[in-house]
Design an enzyme around this catalytic site. Structure first.
Site, PDB file in Angstrom:
ATOM      1  N   SER A 161      11.394 -24.079  52.942  1.00 28.68           N
ATOM      2  CA  SER A 161      12.685 -24.167  53.623  1.00 28.68           C
ATOM      3  C   SER A 161      12.795 -25.475  54.390  1.00 28.68           C
ATOM      4  O   SER A 161      11.788 -26.087  54.778  1.00 28.68           O
ATOM      5  CB  SER A 161      12.848 -22.997  54.585  1.00 28.68           C
ATOM      6  OG  SER A 161      11.915 -23.094  55.649  1.00 28.68           O
ATOM      7  N   GLY A 192       9.153 -19.665  53.034  1.00 29.76           N
ATOM      8  CA  GLY A 192       8.557 -19.887  51.716  1.00 29.76           C
ATOM      9  C   GLY A 192       7.051 -19.751  51.692  1.00 29.76           C
ATOM     10  O   GLY A 192       6.439 -19.714  50.627  1.00 29.76           O
ATOM     11  N   GLN A 237      -5.850 -33.468  20.271  1.00 28.73           N
ATOM     12  CA  GLN A 237      -7.092 -33.843  20.932  1.00 28.73           C
ATOM     13  C   GLN A 237      -7.084 -35.315  21.349  1.00 28.73           C
ATOM     14  O   GLN A 237      -7.543 -35.661  22.437  1.00 28.73           O
ATOM     15  CB  GLN A 237      -8.282 -33.572  19.995  1.00 28.73           C
ATOM     16  CG  GLN A 237      -8.623 -32.106  19.833  1.00 28.73           C
ATOM     17  CD  GLN A 237      -9.153 -31.507  21.129  1.00 28.73           C
ATOM     18  OE1 GLN A 237     -10.258 -31.791  21.563  1.00 28.73           O
ATOM     19  NE2 GLN A 237      -8.350 -30.668  21.757  1.00 28.73           N
ATOM     20  N   HIS A 281       9.928 -27.055  56.858  1.00 24.07           N
ATOM     21  CA  HIS A 281       9.454 -28.420  56.627  1.00 24.07           C
ATOM     22  C   HIS A 281       9.523 -29.233  57.920  1.00 24.07           C
ATOM     23  O   HIS A 281       8.598 -29.997  58.240  1.00 24.07           O
ATOM     24  CB  HIS A 281      10.305 -29.072  55.538  1.00 24.07           C
ATOM     25  CG  HIS A 281       9.811 -30.414  55.113  1.00 24.07           C
ATOM     26  ND1 HIS A 281       8.912 -30.583  54.084  1.00 24.07           N
ATOM     27  CD2 HIS A 281      10.078 -31.651  55.581  1.00 24.07           C
ATOM     28  CE1 HIS A 281       8.648 -31.871  53.936  1.00 24.07           C
ATOM     29  NE2 HIS A 281       9.350 -32.544  54.832  1.00 24.07           N
ATOM     30  N   CYS A 321      -5.923 -25.012  25.365  1.00 21.14           N
ATOM     31  CA  CYS A 321      -6.727 -23.912  25.920  1.00 21.14           C
ATOM     32  C   CYS A 321      -5.835 -22.736  26.276  1.00 21.14           C
ATOM     33  O   CYS A 321      -6.274 -21.590  26.287  1.00 21.14           O
ATOM     34  CB  CYS A 321      -7.532 -24.373  27.135  1.00 21.14           C
ATOM     35  SG  CYS A 321      -6.629 -24.367  28.701  1.00 21.14           S
ATOM     36  N   GLU A 358     -13.645 -36.189  21.724  1.00 25.35           N
ATOM     37  CA  GLU A 358     -13.971 -37.027  22.892  1.00 25.35           C
ATOM     38  C   GLU A 358     -13.480 -38.462  22.807  1.00 25.35           C
ATOM     39  O   GLU A 358     -13.229 -39.096  23.834  1.00 25.35           O
ATOM     40  CB  GLU A 358     -15.488 -37.066  23.075  1.00 25.35           C
ATOM     41  CG  GLU A 358     -16.133 -35.730  23.348  1.00 25.35           C
ATOM     42  CD  GLU A 358     -17.644 -35.862  23.369  1.00 25.35           C
ATOM     43  OE1 GLU A 358     -18.204 -35.939  24.473  1.00 25.35           O
ATOM     44  OE2 GLU A 358     -18.246 -35.902  22.285  1.00 25.35           O
TER      45      GLU A 358
END
Length: 1335
Positions: free
Chosen positions: A355, A267, A1199, A359, A117, A1266
């Protein structure tokens, strides 16, 4: 701050061009700025939360101290533009385009078929590009880490990885051995001689070389700015928020005094998410990113490491890696534990942005680092105007205790992480829904310190994340164990004490309570084993762990996938110009990779356009008492609010309303919309609409609720053959049971999008929409506005993925937007946020099956009585057809002589479920394979033997009396058996399982008989329009829609073949309802079949007209022939119309030729399961598919691989979770996990069956969009095989049933052992669960 100057000028560069922005708005992120201000639309909006990678760009900064330029990838949706001072931004447009030159990364991902896509492609390109800017020849490990933050829903990742791997000197091919020649080349040459089988989908030798001298240079002006930093405090004042960026630590501390509640943002990965998704508002934001003290790195060889709080997690990872290489192993225990967590924490982009200090300070309940830092005796270095202070990073701090917390004036400057001691051991553990880029369900840091030379505990620390509102420590348990020897007696006692101390209530947020409790002690057991092993290495006096236990200490590696793709070569005599049968690159592949492919929201702004935001119901079933819009209308930029009162004609119908009218029937139903001058204003106003409800009973959420209240959609469907009653009386054994299968979110990368432009005259309306069925959009809009269809022009150029989710829903959303455009008289841009999209649009139907199976002791199944119930949601949508398909296809590959199947679609108060790839087949046939597996267990036979025994073998009729020949089904099965070396690998797996107790492997092979198309002829009709211009160029238009499946590429191939001209002379622009009217939705795997026929017919009509001219001048050129036709007044335009395949179904008689043909296939998968955590690794998959003659093998194999990977997600990890009040919790990539790059099989081999024909379809091809989805169930049944081995070793021999998806929780909790036995279980009626199963 009085002594510092202020500046309101933001200076940064984008793609080498200087950007000067005065009064930059802190609420504007880089993604919005690039797309709406600079019109660089290659960078895509996918989720808005940094979780999908679609908006990845590269940021470059110059470090004046090291004199180096640092390049790092980020997600633009989280980057405030105010943070970009002095940065250089590079987007996908900046590295190459079709107008200048394309970059090798762009070329390889396109020519390597790594785009379908195309919506995720620019992000993938930029991640790989950034990696190459830092490492010209990256390792495969670096590549897999780099792509961990990028999601793709189409390709299955294999071709993307191959494209990136082409820049690496490493190879996963075991035969390389330094020769520079791949074994696959030899195999290809040999096989071509023997059976005309090809194994290459592209030619690597045609790839452009990577030339680093051709890259954009870092702007010298930014270097000068970095070398001579101006000590200014930058202040940017937005509409609601002020951004302040101090230059010095002193200025920062003064600002903290002035604005004590202002958050510090480095961040923006925590504060930004809270502001966007939780509505948190901060009038002032302070950004300390320019303060050098926060970037410090100091190493004390005797004590440890100090890291600045402003260092990114990616920098921390680099620093720790260097420390581990430099210091002895015994001193780096904590560093190794942290590094282990950092490898899988978030994605690369988030690690680059977040950072260390952010965190820690955020104190996330599921932080991966905080539990390790907590047990590692780390120290936080704080600063304030009053001076420096140090506080321990312990559980009191992480719990936010006032006496162990930062004051409002203090700033975290750095973190000290001490070296470990000789007899100290530190470990880290985590378990998440997905191996990479997924928040942990539970994580842990554990540390033990022994008395020198002994196994006597001097100190013990255990911390957990994910078991409470903050990191939790088992301090009491640890204290009681001090002084004890490290032995099995301690293990048992520790597990009990930890469970007693660290409790999780049954109603805890996040659910999975018993699983989380189990993980707590499973992790401790792993720690126990690790420490035993290390003690033995240090001193052989201490016993080593049993060999059967050793493998469980090895985490599943982040391995780079590889594999082969084989298909039938084209005839040697076929002209080189003829593209049919060749692996041609996607028509838009290069444009996908350069960002030039235009999607709906990439279209330029229309004069006076408005943005639409939705207000959705918060109740599952209620009357609307009142809607108060006064507060919303008073907000800036708001133009109007649209409700059901504003619909000129039909507000949908009785079953499904456009805007809720009088009542709401699910959480997520659209009640009204807000039209405003900006997207932000519309969203802000939507939150201010006040709706008063009165709840209505009953509220029906689950299938069992619906059965109880007899709440159904449509009538019961039923099929029967043979004599069920008599058959059950003659069988040896009968089993009964239930199968539960959860739903699935489409998670197309491009959310639902529509742009409506009202015209000035005759009530015309132009609509640009991302849809599988533009004609249905046209119909719904016309109905809502009360005008005829000929005034509504719908355009559909391409969609960023669809998978069935853009079949019916865009029509409703298009009508909603059209009503708004009609009322305001202005263009409306309506792009759903990811969370709204997932909430509103529904997905795959959850299913409950009840079965009764009669069989002989040899495994032969004689009778089956099956009931299916699907959760349709609150409106019919496609539910009746889905349950019909589930019944019609239920038998899969098996001949069951006496079979009765019944099905109902349940009406519930959930958002309406809809079409999804496979359309009932993945659910229905999954149930069949479940009871086939159970029959095998009851007969003490292997599942593949029972499958073979019951498989169709000769020409026969299906349950609906349609005749078919299973020859190719048997061929697929046999070839899959052979190619996968099934029996030899099964023996190897049995040996592995004998040698390993806590890890088990499993293998499964699954056959498939998939029917394409519809049971009604008119669904198969198609039309096309082909023009030949006098310059020889050809324009084709058809009624199908390009969704990423390569439909347009195949149509160009058809036209090229029929007209005998090069593909370069054929152009295909868009599908629109003005050129091809009354189209049918592109679905059912037949898009290329029927539209190809229509294009073929049109081209043949034109060639017939040109025949006399060509025969008179056979040596002429195509252009000459076209000109001569024009001179002779011969029409060079033709329509092609294909009436469709003749199909029908009579439900009264229970028979019909329902489908035009069948696609056959088989898949064999092998997995390895960690029985202590429930994690699994997909080791290998072999797929054989009956494609007959493939028009484009690259597209068809793409696919198959993409559908298979989506199927792996369906059956093993994608889990929708609903609250008891009907609220969907999983509304984004943080909560809902689709497969990422590390979740696909390490080895994935796809083979297209050779020498087969399908005379009914164009060029004897088959539709493959499918069918591969169901083959993902082979991974599920391989997991079940591994679990069976684990249970058997534990003495559990009775048959069991696993629900789908087989998540880590389900796997762990079904592998019963002494740890699951320890878990306290609460009475379900004593608490309200966090989530409920709806199947």
């Amino acid at each position: 701050m009085s002594h510092s100057e202020k500046s309101d000028t933001l200076v940064f560069f984008v793609n080498g061009r200087k950007v000067i922005e005065k009064n930059a708005d802190p609420e504007v992120n880089l993604l919005f700025y690039l797309r709406k201000k600079l019109r660089l639309t290659g960078t895509k909006y996918g989720c808005g939360g940094g979780g999908c990678g679609a908006c990845t760009v590269m940021i470059s900064r110059y470090d004046s101290s090291s004199k180096k330029i640092r390049h790092y990838s980020v997600t633009a949706c989280l980057i405030p533009i105010c943070s970009l001072f002095g940065a250089a931004v590079t987007t996908v447009e900046g590295i190459g385009s079709t107008k200048t030159r394309i970059h090798p990364v762009q070329e390889r991902i396109a020519k390597g078929h790594g785009t379908q896509c195309g919506f995720c492609t620019p992000g993938m390109v930029m991640s790989i590009y950034t990696l190459l800017r830092n490492h010209l020849q990256p390792s495969t490990e670096q590549l897999i880490e780099t792509l961990g933050g990028n999601l793709c829903r189409c390709t299955g990742y294999r071709p993307i990885i191959e494209s990136g791997k082409s820049f690496s000197t490493e190879s996963s091919c075991c035969q390389m051995k330094g020769s520079g020649k791949c074994c696959l080349d030899q195999e290809e040459n040999e096989s071509e001689d023997e059976s005309d089988v090809c194994t290459k989908l592209y030619k690597e030798e045609e790839f452009l070389p990577l030339d680093p001298t051709q890259e954009l240079i870092f702007p010298p002006e930014l270097m000068r700015m970095a070398e001579e930093p101006v000590q200014k405090t930058l202040v940017f004042q937005g509409e609601r928020v002020t951004w302040i960026s101090p230059a010095t630590l002193t200025d920062l501390l003064e600002l903290k005094l002035q604005y004590p509640k202002a958050p510090l943002v480095m961040g923006n990965t925590f504060v930004g998410l809270d502001m966007k998704f939780k509505g948190v508002y901060h009038p002032v934001i302070i950004s300390p990113s320019r303060i050098l003290e926060l970037q410090v790195v100091m190493i004390d060889a005797n004590k440890g490491l100090t890291i600045g709080a402003g260092c990114s997690l990616a920098q921390v990872k680099e620093i720790l890696t260097e420390m581990i290489l430099e210091f002895p192993v015994e001193k780096t225990q904590t560093y190794q534990a942290l590094l282990k967590q950092l490898r899988t924490l978030a994605g690369q982009q988030i690690r680059n942005m977040a950072s260390l200090g952010g965190h820690i300070i955020s104190r996330m309940a599921r932080s991966d680092l905080n539990p390790v830092l907590c047990v590692g005796n780390c120290i936080l270095n704080l600063a304030s105007k009053e001076g420096i202070q140090q506080i321990p990073l312990n559980d009191h701090f992480l719990a936010g205790s006032p006496d162990a917390n930062l004051t409002s004036e203090q700033v975290l400057v750095s973190v000290f992480i001490p070296l470990s001691r000789k007899w100290e051991f530190v470990s880290a553990f985590r378990q998440a829904q997905r191996q990479q880029n997924s928040l942990a369900i539970v994580n842990s840091g554990m540390r033990v310190h022994f008395k020198d030379g002994t196994n006597i505990i001097m100190d013990l620390n255990i911390s957990y994340g994910g078991v409470g509102s903050a990191t939790v420590s088992a301090n009491k348990s640890c204290q009681q164990l001090i002084g004890r020897a490290w032995n099995e007696e301690l293990l048992d006692e520790a597990c009990r004490q930890v469970l007693d101390e660290v409790t999780i209530p049954g109603s805890a947020s996040g659910g999975m309570v018993e699983y989380r409790r189990t993980l707590m002690i499973s992790f401790f057991f792993k720690f126990y084993l690790e420490v035993l092993q290390k003690l033995n290495i240090r001193d052989h006096r201490y016993p080593d762990i049993p060999k059967k236990f050793q493998s469980v200490l090895e985490d599943f590696p982040l391995t780079i996938p590889h594999g082969t793709q084989t298909y039938e070569c084209i005839d040697f005599h076929q002209p080189l110009q003829d593209p049919v049968g060749r692996p041609i690159m996607h028509q838009s592949g290069i444009k996908h990779a350069t960002g030039e492919a235009m999607f709906c929201d990439d279209m330029p702004a229309i004069d006076e356009e408005l943005f639409l935001a939705v207000v959705t119901s918060t109740r599952p079933h209620a009357k609307i008492i009142s809607i108060d819009v006064s507060e919303a209308l008073a907000l800036p930029g708001v133009i109007d609010i649209i409700t059901s009162q504003d619909v000129p004609a039909e507000n949908g119908d009785e079953e499904e309303r456009l805007y809720a009218q009088d009542e709401v029937i699910c959480v997520g139903q659209i009640v009204c919309t807000v039209a405003a001058d900006t997207c932000l204003h519309a969203k802000q106003a939507a939150k201010k609409v006040n709706i008063v409800y009165e709840d209505v009973e009953p509220v029906i959420l689950t299938i069992k609720d619906a059965i109880k209240h007899k709440s159904f959609i449509g009538s019961e469907k039923k099929l029967e053959q043979g004599d069920i009653k008599e058959a059950f009386q003659t069988v040896d054994q009968i089993i009964e049971g239930e199968v539960h299968m959860g739903g699935q979110e489409h998670f197309y990368m491009e959310t639902q999008s529509v742009l409506v432009i009202p015209k000035a005259e005759d009530k015309e309306m132009e609509i640009y929409v991302s849809s599988q069925d533009a004609a249905l959009v046209q119909e719904k809009v016309a109905s809502a506005l009360g005008i005829s269809k000929n005034r509504i022009m719908c355009h559909m150029r391409r969609a960023g993925g669809a998978f069935g989710g853009k079949l019916t829903k865009p029509a409703l959303l298009g009508a909603v937007a059209a009503v708004a455009a009609n009322k305001t008289g202005r263009p409306i841009r309506f792009i759903l946020e990811r969370g709204d999209d997932m909430l509103i649009t529904g997905g795959r139907h959850p299913l409950l099956a009840k079965y009764r199976i009669g069989f002989m002791n040899n495994g032969k199944i004689k009778a089956a009585d099956i009931e299916y119930y699907i959760n349709g949601g609150c409106t019919p949508d496609e539910s009746e057809m889905v349950i019909e398909y589930a019944l019609l296809k239920l038998e899969n590959a098996y001949k069951i002589p006496n079979l009765r199947i019944q099905g109902r679609a349940c009406k519930t108060n959930l958002p309406s479920n809809t079409a999804f790839r496979g359309f009932g087949f993945p659910q229905g046939c999954f149930v069949t394979e479940c009871w086939i597996t159970t029959v095998a267990a009851k007969c003490n036979l292997s599942p593949e033997k029972v499958r073979e025994l019951n498989m169709y073998r000769t020409v026969d009729r299906t349950i609906h009396k349609q005749e078919f020949d299973p020859k190719n089904l048997i061929r697929c099965w046999d070839e899959c058996m052979e190619k996968s070396s099934y029996y030899s690998r099964k023996e190897a797996i049995e040996l592995f399982n004998q040698q390993n107790y806590w890890k088990k492997r499993g293998i499964a092979i699954i056959p498939m008989k998939f029917s394409v198309g519809y049971p009604k002829t008119y669904f198969h009709q198609a039309a096309a329009l082909v023009h030949i211009y006098t310059d020889g160029s050809v324009l084709i238009t058809h009624g199908g829609t390009e969704l990423g499946q390569g439909l347009n590429t195949k149509m160009i191939q058809v036209a090229s073949h029929e007209l005998k001209i090069p593909m370069s002379d054929v152009y295909l622009s868009e599908m629109n309802t003005t050129t091809v009217p009354n189209t049918v939705g592109t679905a059912g795997s037949i898009g290329a079949d029927v539209n190809g026929k229509a294009v073929q017919i049109a081209c043949q009509t034109l060639m017939k007209r040109l025949e006399p001219i060509i025969s008179k001048n056979p040596n002429g050129t195509w252009k000459e022939w076209a000109n001569e036709a024009f001179i002779q007044s011969i029409s060079l335009s033709a329509t092609g119309y294909f009436r469709g395949y003749q199909t029908s179904m009579d439900w009264v008689k229970g028979e019909g030729d329902v489908y035009p043909y069948f696609v056959y296939g088989a898949a064999c998968s092998e997995v390895e399961v960690d029985c202590l955590t429930g994690a699994h690794k997909n080791i290998r998959t072999d797929i054989v598919m009956d494609a007959c003659f493939s028009i484009n093998p690259a597209i068809d194999i793409g696919q198959i691989e993409g559908a298979f990977t989506q199927g792996v997600g369906l059956y093993t990890m994608e889990e929708l979770k609903y609250s008891p009040g009907g609220v969907l919790y999983t509304r984004g990539p943080d909560e809902y996990k689709i497969p990422s790059v590390t979740d696909i099989s390490e080895e994935l081999n796809v083979s297209l069956l050779t020498s087969t024909k399908n005379p009914i379809a164009i060029y004897s091809s088959k539709g493959l969009g499918e069918s591969g989805m169901f083959l993902g169930s082979s991974v599920f049944f391989a997991i079940a095989d591994a679990v069976t081995a684990a249970r058997k070793e534990r003495g559990l021999t009775q048959a069991f049933m696993m629900s789908s998806p087989a998540t880590p929780e389900l796997i762990r909790m079904i592998c019963l052992d002494k740890f699951t036995d320890l878990i306290p279980r609460e009475d379900p009626i004593s608490y309200k669960p966090w989530s409920i199963p709806v199947a």
